[in-house]
Design a protein around this motif. Sequence first.
Motif, PDB file in Angstrom:
ATOM      1  N   ILE A 189     -55.733 -17.556   6.059  1.00 55.02           N
ATOM      2  CA  ILE A 189     -56.606 -16.515   6.214  1.00 55.02           C
ATOM      3  C   ILE A 189     -56.138 -15.351   6.975  1.00 55.02           C
ATOM      4  CG2 ILE A 189     -58.961 -15.950   7.134  1.00 55.02           C
ATOM      5  CD1 ILE A 189     -60.031 -18.349   5.616  1.00 55.02           C
ATOM      6  N   LEU A 190     -55.334 -15.668   8.140  1.00 54.50           N
ATOM      7  CA  LEU A 190     -54.710 -14.952   9.239  1.00 54.50           C
ATOM      8  C   LEU A 190     -53.837 -13.616   8.320  1.00 54.50           C
ATOM      9  CD1 LEU A 190     -53.893 -17.294  12.212  1.00 54.50           C
ATOM     10  CD2 LEU A 190     -55.475 -15.380  12.100  1.00 54.50           C
ATOM     11  N   TYR A 191     -53.058 -14.344   7.447  1.00 54.13           N
ATOM     12  CA  TYR A 191     -52.468 -13.434   6.826  1.00 54.13           C
ATOM     13  C   TYR A 191     -53.082 -12.427   5.858  1.00 54.13           C
ATOM     14  CZ  TYR A 191     -48.726 -16.420   8.130  1.00 54.13           C
ATOM     15  OH  TYR A 191     -47.876 -17.548   8.861  1.00 54.13           O
ATOM     16  N   ALA A 217     -53.226  -8.278   6.389  1.00 55.85           N
ATOM     17  CA  ALA A 217     -52.986  -7.398   5.203  1.00 55.85           C
ATOM     18  C   ALA A 217     -54.205  -6.489   4.960  1.00 55.85           C
ATOM     19  CB  ALA A 217     -52.882  -8.425   3.647  1.00 55.85           C
ATOM     20  N   PHE A 218     -55.497  -6.980   5.392  1.00 55.91           N
ATOM     21  CA  PHE A 218     -56.638  -6.079   5.428  1.00 55.91           C
ATOM     22  C   PHE A 218     -56.547  -4.961   6.339  1.00 55.91           C
ATOM     23  CE2 PHE A 218     -60.941  -5.271   6.564  1.00 55.91           C
ATOM     24  CZ  PHE A 218     -61.291  -4.638   5.699  1.00 55.91           C
ATOM     25  N   LEU A 219     -56.171  -5.405   7.512  1.00 58.54           N
ATOM     26  CA  LEU A 219     -56.109  -4.305   8.547  1.00 58.54           C
ATOM     27  C   LEU A 219     -55.145  -3.415   8.464  1.00 58.54           C
ATOM     28  CD1 LEU A 219     -56.289  -6.930  11.819  1.00 58.54           C
ATOM     29  CD2 LEU A 219     -58.100  -5.017  10.779  1.00 58.54           C
ATOM     30  N   VAL A 220     -53.791  -3.633   7.777  1.00 58.56           N
ATOM     31  CA  VAL A 220     -52.739  -2.877   7.346  1.00 58.56           C
ATOM     32  C   VAL A 220     -53.267  -1.752   6.637  1.00 58.56           C
ATOM     33  CG1 VAL A 220     -50.547  -2.359   6.258  1.00 58.56           C
ATOM     34  CG2 VAL A 220     -50.711  -4.409   7.939  1.00 58.56           C
ATOM     35  N   SER A 237     -56.177 -11.571  15.952  1.00 57.51           N
ATOM     36  CA  SER A 237     -54.639 -11.416  16.004  1.00 57.51           C
ATOM     37  C   SER A 237     -54.327 -11.595  17.529  1.00 57.51           C
ATOM     38  CB  SER A 237     -54.328 -10.062  15.326  1.00 57.51           C
ATOM     39  OG  SER A 237     -54.594  -9.110  16.339  1.00 57.51           O
ATOM     40  N   ILE A 238     -54.953 -11.510  18.289  1.00 62.22           N
ATOM     41  CA  ILE A 238     -54.632 -11.647  19.938  1.00 62.22           C
ATOM     42  C   ILE A 238     -55.175 -12.779  20.333  1.00 62.22           C
ATOM     43  CG2 ILE A 238     -55.307 -10.666  22.052  1.00 62.22           C
ATOM     44  CD1 ILE A 238     -56.193  -8.270  20.491  1.00 62.22           C
ATOM     45  N   GLY A 274     -52.318  -5.609  12.323  1.00 60.98           N
ATOM     46  CA  GLY A 274     -52.131  -6.288  11.006  1.00 60.98           C
ATOM     47  C   GLY A 274     -50.719  -6.651  10.774  1.00 60.98           C
ATOM     48  N   LEU A 275     -49.938  -5.914  11.156  1.00 58.90           N
ATOM     49  CA  LEU A 275     -48.407  -6.283  10.815  1.00 58.90           C
ATOM     50  C   LEU A 275     -48.083  -7.368  11.836  1.00 58.90           C
ATOM     51  CD1 LEU A 275     -46.809  -2.715  10.739  1.00 58.90           C
ATOM     52  CD2 LEU A 275     -46.692  -4.405   8.862  1.00 58.90           C
ATOM     53  N   LYS A 276     -48.776  -7.317  13.199  1.00 58.50           N
ATOM     54  CA  LYS A 276     -48.627  -8.488  13.884  1.00 58.50           C
ATOM     55  C   LYS A 276     -48.918  -9.966  13.591  1.00 58.50           C
ATOM     56  CE  LYS A 276     -49.132  -9.513  18.786  1.00 58.50           C
ATOM     57  NZ  LYS A 276     -50.339 -10.465  19.122  1.00 58.50           N
ATOM     58  N   MET A 277     -49.933  -9.737  12.811  1.00 59.39           N
ATOM     59  CA  MET A 277     -50.641 -10.910  12.204  1.00 59.39           C
ATOM     60  C   MET A 277     -49.830 -11.356  10.983  1.00 59.39           C
ATOM     61  SD  MET A 277     -54.650 -10.101  12.190  1.00 59.39           S
ATOM     62  CE  MET A 277     -55.495 -11.788  12.032  1.00 59.39           C
TER      63      MET A 277
END
Length: 352
Positions: free
Chosen positions: A169-171, A175-178, A257-258, A305-308
């Motif tokens: 789900i983290l991925y 993707a949603f945040l990006v 993500s943090i 988002g990319l960090k996740m």
Amino acid sequence: MHSELIFISGFIVFILLMLALDLGLFAKPDRPVSTKQAAIMSAVWISLALGFYALIYNYGHLLHHIDSYAALQQANINNFHHLTLNPNDLPGSLSLYRKNLAVEFITGYVVEYALSVDNIFVMVLIFTAFAVDPKHYHKVLMWGIIGAIIMRFSFIFLGSALINHFHWILYLFGAFLVYTGITMFINRNEENEVNPENHPVVKFTSKYFAVHPKFEGDNFFVKIDSKKLITPLFLVLLIIEVTDLVFAVDSIPAIFSITKDPYIVFFSNIFAILGLRSMFFLLINVIDRFHYLKIGLAALLAFIGLKMLAADYVDRIGLTTGRSLLVILAILAISVAASLVFPKKEERVIGD
């Protein structure tokens, strides 16, 4: 478990006392909240958040009742901190754990506080569209914040449970945040509008409840002919709650993500939300000056988002939470500075 209960209970009691203090000292029903009052309360809330950072820095291990290396190692595994711990140095390992926890809290707080600014843009539009008297803003925002705290609590611990059972789900969050960041950048110059008559919340409420056609002071309800009616001010409160629900869809995944520790996510969220009311009154008259902030927030969401999405490689390239905080602060500072250095040009009306 005993210390964890004390920690959480103490935090909730503290928040209730601060809300009561905020409402009692700074709520003046006969006039709007002044910029001076807003500045004072903003400084108070930020100072309290920094004080809580210091508390976690020194006593954060009590949050999960960590009193042995085995417990510390388990907490590290459960919350995905990936710290390099020394089994022969429990005090040093605890210090490292607390420091990491504290940095995660303050980073989450900064992210949530920054994203709240976008929420303020919409709140201003809502109050203006419904022609709410400025002296009633405080009451609406106070109840809105209380509702937001309850919703965020549910969202955060539900999200934590899902992540623990379905790590992928983290991925999805990433993707949603990006996507959200890209969409925000593309639509950065579009004017948001709030139509009181055609708003979905107004239509839904009017369909199932009796709504009074005009404001009745700062009352959410009014009784006429023994019948209780909803006032337009309560409709405004409902719209703000729904708006916060929409914003939570962005902000809560961003903080996950943090840190994966649900308590740290909750603490950072709540401190940011509690400071939202005072920040609203502080920025309400100057919010339009920060026209590049939308771009900054878009870049912020895309970065998180990319960090996740690259979670498996983040540690390898040395992108620690502390360094991520520096990147986040840099993005926000550049967008604010650019707004001040390159002010928005006034649109000229034909014929002037």
